[in-house]
Design a protein around this motif. Sequence first.
Motif, PDB file in Angstrom:
ATOM      1  N   HIS A 301      31.966 -16.994  34.974  1.00 47.71           N
ATOM      2  CA  HIS A 301      32.313 -17.491  33.643  1.00 47.71           C
ATOM      3  C   HIS A 301      33.430 -16.660  33.017  1.00 47.71           C
ATOM      4  O   HIS A 301      33.641 -15.509  33.382  1.00 47.71           O
ATOM      5  N   GLY A 302      34.094 -17.239  32.056  1.00 45.66           N
ATOM      6  CA  GLY A 302      35.115 -16.512  31.316  1.00 45.66           C
ATOM      7  C   GLY A 302      34.497 -15.672  30.210  1.00 45.66           C
ATOM      8  O   GLY A 302      33.299 -15.754  29.934  1.00 45.66           O
ATOM      9  N   GLY A 303      35.333 -14.870  29.586  1.00 42.80           N
ATOM     10  CA  GLY A 303      34.893 -14.068  28.442  1.00 42.80           C
ATOM     11  C   GLY A 303      35.346 -14.708  27.139  1.00 42.80           C
ATOM     12  O   GLY A 303      36.151 -15.650  27.151  1.00 42.80           O
ATOM     13  N   ARG A 469      44.913  -6.647  22.956  1.00 42.29           N
ATOM     14  CA  ARG A 469      45.369  -7.267  24.212  1.00 42.29           C
ATOM     15  C   ARG A 469      44.911  -6.458  25.417  1.00 42.29           C
ATOM     16  O   ARG A 469      44.401  -7.007  26.398  1.00 42.29           O
ATOM     17  N   GLU A 470      45.078  -5.141  25.340  1.00 49.73           N
ATOM     18  CA  GLU A 470      44.730  -4.291  26.490  1.00 49.73           C
ATOM     19  C   GLU A 470      43.233  -4.314  26.792  1.00 49.73           C
ATOM     20  O   GLU A 470      42.835  -4.355  27.959  1.00 49.73           O
ATOM     21  N   VAL A 471      42.404  -4.303  25.737  1.00 47.45           N
ATOM     22  CA  VAL A 471      40.949  -4.346  25.969  1.00 47.45           C
ATOM     23  C   VAL A 471      40.550  -5.698  26.545  1.00 47.45           C
ATOM     24  O   VAL A 471      39.766  -5.784  27.507  1.00 47.45           O
ATOM     25  N   ALA A 472      41.105  -6.784  25.985  1.00 50.63           N
ATOM     26  CA  ALA A 472      40.794  -8.130  26.483  1.00 50.63           C
ATOM     27  C   ALA A 472      41.226  -8.276  27.943  1.00 50.63           C
ATOM     28  O   ALA A 472      40.500  -8.829  28.764  1.00 50.63           O
ATOM     29  N   MET A 474      41.676  -5.827  30.143  1.00 49.44           N
ATOM     30  CA  MET A 474      40.846  -4.961  30.995  1.00 49.44           C
ATOM     31  C   MET A 474      39.536  -5.653  31.353  1.00 49.44           C
ATOM     32  O   MET A 474      39.092  -5.645  32.487  1.00 49.44           O
ATOM     33  N   LEU A 475      38.893  -6.274  30.350  1.00 48.40           N
ATOM     34  CA  LEU A 475      37.622  -6.937  30.590  1.00 48.40           C
ATOM     35  C   LEU A 475      37.800  -8.245  31.370  1.00 48.40           C
ATOM     36  O   LEU A 475      36.893  -8.695  32.051  1.00 48.40           O
ATOM     37  N   SER A 476      39.003  -8.836  31.253  1.00 46.83           N
ATOM     38  CA  SER A 476      39.264 -10.110  31.923  1.00 46.83           C
ATOM     39  C   SER A 476      39.542  -9.961  33.406  1.00 46.83           C
ATOM     40  O   SER A 476      39.292 -10.868  34.191  1.00 46.83           O
ATOM     41  N   ASN A 477      40.095  -8.809  33.800  1.00 46.32           N
ATOM     42  CA  ASN A 477      40.505  -8.623  35.198  1.00 46.32           C
ATOM     43  C   ASN A 477      39.316  -8.639  36.145  1.00 46.32           C
ATOM     44  O   ASN A 477      38.310  -7.997  35.891  1.00 46.32           O
ATOM     45  N   LYS A 478      39.465  -9.352  37.235  1.00 42.81           N
ATOM     46  CA  LYS A 478      38.364  -9.438  38.214  1.00 42.81           C
ATOM     47  C   LYS A 478      38.817  -8.849  39.537  1.00 42.81           C
ATOM     48  O   LYS A 478      39.980  -8.786  39.829  1.00 42.81           O
TER      49      LYS A 478
END
Length: 478
Positions: A301-303, A469-472, A474-478
């Motif tokens: 799933h996405g965040g 942007r950087e936090v989003a 970082m958490l988005s990278n898989k």
Amino acid sequence: MNENKRLVEEAFSHIKSVETSIVVEMIEKELQALNKKIIVLDDDPTGVQTVHGISVYTDWTEDSIEKGFAEENSMFFILTNSRGFTAAETEKAHQEIAANIVKVAKKTNQDFTIISRGDSTLRGHYPLETKVLKETVEANSSVKFDGEVIIPFFKEGGRFTIDNVHYVQMDEYLVPAGKTEFAKDRTFGYTKSHLGEYAEEKSQGEYKAENMTYITLESLRNLDIETIEQQLLAVENFNKVIVNAVDYVDVKIFVIALVRAMNKGKNFMFRSAAALTKVIGGVPDKALLTREELVKEDSNHGGLVIIGSHVKKTTEQLEELKTSDALEFIEFNVHLVLEPEEFQRELDRVVQETNRFIREGKNVAVYTRRERLDLGEGKKEEELKLSVQISDAVTSIVKRLEVKPNFIIAKGGITSSDIGTKGLEVQRATVAGQVRPGIPVWTTGSESKFPGMTYVIFPGNVGTKTDLREVAEMLSNK
């Protein structure tokens, strides 16, 4: 501006003059002698932005307070979210909280200290909250408060108090708080940057700046603990104590003197930002959280990122976020709140699209329309009530999620509080730490809609232009 810059450099140059290892040794010893449960009342969930391994309760029932008192930790937080309340709602909530604290303290035979954690840019229901707490505790117990300590220093957010004037850092300059956008807040506005004058202004002259006690940087840096202790021992009639600070070492030195005064029988109420809680709670430093610590189970799933705050810093961070190709974007036209049927249709559209993106494995950012809803002069209470309706709608996006996102980031204090308590139905969370300085992360409790989830609480007025942007990403990278 040059004079301002010189003032800053001069204040910071003194930091090296204190032997911090001596201070650490002294404060550890004093905190061991402080036999009180520290209860932090947080007017939005960003107050945990300096601590980790600490519980946050999202209600103030006797049961929750009793659980807090039973913990091994010396400190726990109660999230009041009162910055989103009317004055009448705030008064009622703080009467209930204070009465329940006194009941539990008597039942468990424990002493306590209450810290009213407010905004480091001085917005909030002040002095209402601390006044109600004082009066209710005194009416229900033998406790009498000698004074109120005001300490809005918050290093991670660039908030410093120098020569009794409170500053907000903007790039390389410090701007007096009274000259910032925060002082123009329609609900909580003020004009004074000198904290004594601010307290006089907010108390409508009940307390005079000239009669207040001032703890200077000079006394703190000279380790003049005995003098500071004597100043505190002399405070009476709930007078105000203004604490200067530009570094954590200043707060530590102050707390050494404070604990000594408290152990000699003095009682204080506190109105502080997040730095004091870390120091008086004895919370050690911790490195910033990594992606591995935050996203332990990658799903397909996405965040979700939800942006509600309207302060200038948030809008700048949103514009930067929009440059990222890691997210899809949905604008929520919240101005339709004035047309109920249209507003409901708009909300349904946002919910449907959000669920679709997350289910498809795409990260999505939902943001409220940037122009502030302005009903005109003399409409503060009406605007606050409409903002609650908007916040309820934003919260319902999370409530109506059909799939568990990989993570949730909420931008803005009231937004993140409502999403945590109403959307995610958290009753007790644990603060995992910070993902960036001043940006806390909750791990949701087993009772919540999505147990064990990483929930990033991103204050509206904190962070660099690129942090969101950087936090989003970082958490988005898989």
